[in-house]
Scaffold this motif. Sequence first.
Motif, mmCIF file in Angstrom:
data_model
loop_
_atom_site.group_PDB
_atom_site.id
_atom_site.type_symbol
_atom_site.label_atom_id
_atom_site.label_comp_id
_atom_site.label_asym_id
_atom_site.label_seq_id
_atom_site.Cartn_x
_atom_site.Cartn_y
_atom_site.Cartn_z
ATOM 1 N N LEU A 229 0.833 -1.194 0.000
ATOM 2 C CA LEU A 229 0.000 0.000 0.000
ATOM 3 C C LEU A 229 0.869 1.245 0.000
ATOM 4 O O LEU A 229 1.771 1.382 0.826
ATOM 5 C CB LEU A 229 -0.911 -0.017 1.236
ATOM 6 N N THR A 230 0.602 2.130 -0.951
ATOM 7 C CA THR A 230 1.211 3.452 -0.933
ATOM 8 C C THR A 230 0.128 4.437 -0.514
ATOM 9 O O THR A 230 -1.065 4.159 -0.648
ATOM 10 C CB THR A 230 1.773 3.850 -2.316
ATOM 11 N N GLY A 231 0.522 5.559 0.007
ATOM 12 C CA GLY A 231 -0.461 6.561 0.420
ATOM 13 C C GLY A 231 -1.126 6.253 1.746
ATOM 14 O O GLY A 231 -2.161 6.836 2.080
ATOM 15 N N ALA A 232 -0.564 5.353 2.526
ATOM 16 C CA ALA A 232 -1.202 4.924 3.778
ATOM 17 C C ALA A 232 -1.168 5.982 4.871
ATOM 18 O O ALA A 232 -1.845 5.827 5.878
ATOM 19 C CB ALA A 232 -0.539 3.652 4.288
ATOM 20 N N THR A 233 -0.405 7.034 4.686
ATOM 21 C CA THR A 233 -0.366 8.089 5.702
ATOM 22 C C THR A 233 -1.355 9.206 5.397
ATOM 23 O O THR A 233 -1.532 10.105 6.202
ATOM 24 C CB THR A 233 1.048 8.668 5.837
ATOM 25 N N GLY A 234 -2.014 9.134 4.244
ATOM 26 C CA GLY A 234 -3.038 10.111 3.906
ATOM 27 C C GLY A 234 -4.372 9.742 4.531
ATOM 28 O O GLY A 234 -4.532 8.681 5.147
ATOM 29 N N PHE A 235 -5.361 10.596 4.364
ATOM 30 C CA PHE A 235 -6.667 10.391 4.988
ATOM 31 C C PHE A 235 -7.311 9.082 4.553
ATOM 32 O O PHE A 235 -7.691 8.243 5.375
ATOM 33 C CB PHE A 235 -7.592 11.573 4.677
ATOM 34 N N VAL A 236 -7.453 8.876 3.256
ATOM 35 C CA VAL A 236 -8.089 7.661 2.744
ATOM 36 C C VAL A 236 -7.214 6.443 3.037
ATOM 37 O O VAL A 236 -7.706 5.399 3.467
ATOM 38 C CB VAL A 236 -8.383 7.785 1.234
ATOM 39 N N GLY A 237 -5.903 6.586 2.824
ATOM 40 C CA GLY A 237 -4.979 5.481 3.030
ATOM 41 C C GLY A 237 -4.976 4.960 4.455
ATOM 42 O O GLY A 237 -4.895 3.747 4.687
ATOM 43 N N GLN A 238 -5.058 5.849 5.431
ATOM 44 C CA GLN A 238 -5.090 5.427 6.839
ATOM 45 C C GLN A 238 -6.308 4.552 7.113
ATOM 46 O O GLN A 238 -6.223 3.536 7.795
ATOM 47 C CB GLN A 238 -5.130 6.640 7.765
ATOM 48 N N HIS A 239 -7.451 4.953 6.583
ATOM 49 C CA HIS A 239 -8.682 4.190 6.800
ATOM 50 C C HIS A 239 -8.645 2.865 6.043
ATOM 51 O O HIS A 239 -9.099 1.841 6.566
ATOM 52 C CB HIS A 239 -9.896 5.022 6.407
ATOM 53 N N LEU A 240 -8.112 2.890 4.831
ATOM 54 C CA LEU A 240 -7.992 1.659 4.059
ATOM 55 C C LEU A 240 -7.056 0.679 4.761
ATOM 56 O O LEU A 240 -7.361 -0.512 4.877
ATOM 57 C CB LEU A 240 -7.478 1.960 2.651
ATOM 58 N N LEU B 110 4.535 1.375 2.095
ATOM 59 C CA LEU B 110 5.694 2.072 1.562
ATOM 60 C C LEU B 110 5.607 3.521 2.012
ATOM 61 O O LEU B 110 4.612 4.202 1.762
ATOM 62 C CB LEU B 110 5.724 1.980 0.030
ATOM 63 N N ILE B 111 6.656 3.963 2.709
ATOM 64 C CA ILE B 111 6.672 5.325 3.235
ATOM 65 C C ILE B 111 7.901 6.066 2.733
ATOM 66 O O ILE B 111 8.890 5.466 2.357
ATOM 67 C CB ILE B 111 6.642 5.342 4.781
ATOM 68 N N ARG B 112 7.817 7.397 2.738
ATOM 69 C CA ARG B 112 8.929 8.227 2.283
ATOM 70 C C ARG B 112 9.919 8.539 3.397
ATOM 71 O O ARG B 112 11.083 8.731 3.152
ATOM 72 C CB ARG B 112 8.403 9.541 1.714
ATOM 73 N N GLY B 113 9.439 8.648 4.630
ATOM 74 C CA GLY B 113 10.309 9.006 5.740
ATOM 75 C C GLY B 113 9.820 8.420 7.045
ATOM 76 O O GLY B 113 8.642 8.084 7.187
ATOM 77 N N ASP B 114 10.703 8.298 8.006
ATOM 78 C CA ASP B 114 10.364 7.670 9.282
ATOM 79 C C ASP B 114 9.309 8.426 10.073
ATOM 80 O O ASP B 114 8.496 7.824 10.750
ATOM 81 C CB ASP B 114 11.619 7.506 10.134
ATOM 82 N N LYS B 115 9.311 9.753 10.016
ATOM 83 C CA LYS B 115 8.354 10.496 10.831
ATOM 84 C C LYS B 115 6.915 10.321 10.360
ATOM 85 O O LYS B 115 5.988 10.479 11.109
ATOM 86 C CB LYS B 115 8.726 11.966 10.915
ATOM 87 N N LEU B 116 6.696 9.942 9.110
ATOM 88 C CA LEU B 116 5.347 9.692 8.625
ATOM 89 C C LEU B 116 4.762 8.416 9.214
ATOM 90 O O LEU B 116 3.570 8.239 9.264
ATOM 91 C CB LEU B 116 5.349 9.593 7.099
ATOM 92 N N ARG B 117 5.611 7.542 9.681
ATOM 93 C CA ARG B 117 5.179 6.246 10.193
ATOM 94 C C ARG B 117 4.262 6.373 11.412
ATOM 95 O O ARG B 117 3.434 5.520 11.649
ATOM 96 C CB ARG B 117 6.424 5.435 10.537
ATOM 97 N N GLN B 118 4.383 7.420 12.191
ATOM 98 C CA GLN B 118 3.611 7.569 13.414
ATOM 99 C C GLN B 118 2.105 7.520 13.166
ATOM 100 O O GLN B 118 1.356 7.036 13.997
ATOM 101 C CB GLN B 118 3.957 8.874 14.112
ATOM 102 N N SER B 119 1.660 7.983 12.025
ATOM 103 C CA SER B 119 0.225 8.043 11.765
ATOM 104 C C SER B 119 -0.384 6.694 11.418
ATOM 105 O O SER B 119 -1.598 6.560 11.399
ATOM 106 C CB SER B 119 -0.062 9.044 10.648
ATOM 107 N N VAL B 120 0.436 5.692 11.125
ATOM 108 C CA VAL B 120 -0.107 4.390 10.728
ATOM 109 C C VAL B 120 0.479 3.230 11.529
ATOM 110 O O VAL B 120 0.325 2.082 11.159
ATOM 111 C CB VAL B 120 0.114 4.135 9.212
ATOM 112 N N GLN B 121 1.135 3.507 12.626
ATOM 113 C CA GLN B 121 1.781 2.427 13.374
ATOM 114 C C GLN B 121 0.808 1.726 14.318
ATOM 115 O O GLN B 121 -0.311 2.162 14.498
ATOM 116 C CB GLN B 121 2.994 2.936 14.124
ATOM 117 N N ASN B 122 1.265 0.635 14.871
ATOM 118 C CA ASN B 122 0.533 -0.162 15.866
ATOM 119 C C ASN B 122 -0.663 -0.922 15.314
ATOM 120 O O ASN B 122 -1.612 -1.193 16.031
ATOM 121 C CB ASN B 122 0.088 0.711 17.054
#
Length: 67
Positions: free
Chosen positions: A5-16, A30-42
């Motif tokens: 999944l790409t775009g998983a840190t965006g609004f739709v991607g998080q819900h998907l 697939l993420i671009r940087g480590d700090k974006l990971r916080q929104s989709v972890q756990n």
Amino acid sequence: MRLVLTGATGFVGQHLLAHLSSLGHECRVLIRGDKLRQSVQNLPGVDYYKVDLRNAAELKTALQGTD
């Protein structure tokens, strides 16, 4: 099923991603940087790969073993 999944840190991607995870799918995000990971972890069954989509070798590695 093991998905990429790409775009998983965006609004739709998080819900998907949350929905796919709740259904028991393994997801490779697939993420671009480590700090974006916080929104989709756990989430169970989710792996994270820092990838530059313009780099064919990195992308090939990230896609290995997925459906």
